[in-house]
Design a protein around this motif. Structure first.
Motif: not given
Length: 82
Positions: A44-51
């Motif tokens: 969730e957190n990485l995808a939210a950062e565009g990673i």
């Protein structure tokens, strides 16, 4: 590549569900439960950062100081792309 070893799964489960229920669950279930929650939050957190990438929970690998030990029967328990 990043390797993450969670060493207090039983304590985390006990703090969330109570000591009695933790006593009834095997350590392997505790480990899997905590790993699954960590993976979910990381994705969730990485995808939210565009990673973009992949993450896997792997059985049969042990991180021991500077050494990464591979054991017989190594397998990917869970794999997620994000």
């Amino acid at each position: 590549m990043i390797v993450l070893k969670i060493s207090n799964s039983s304590e985390v489960v006990a703090s969330k569900v109570g000591k009695f229920l933790e006593f009834l669950t095997p350590d392997s279930i505790d480990q899997s439960t905590v790993e699954d929650q960590v993976i979910k939050k990381l994705v969730e957190n990485l995808a939210a950062e565009g990673i973009k990438g992949e993450i896997a929970a792997v059985q049969g690998i042990d991180l021991d100081g500077q050494d990464l030990k591979l054991h017989d029967g190594m397998k990917v328990r869970k794999h997620t792309s994000f």
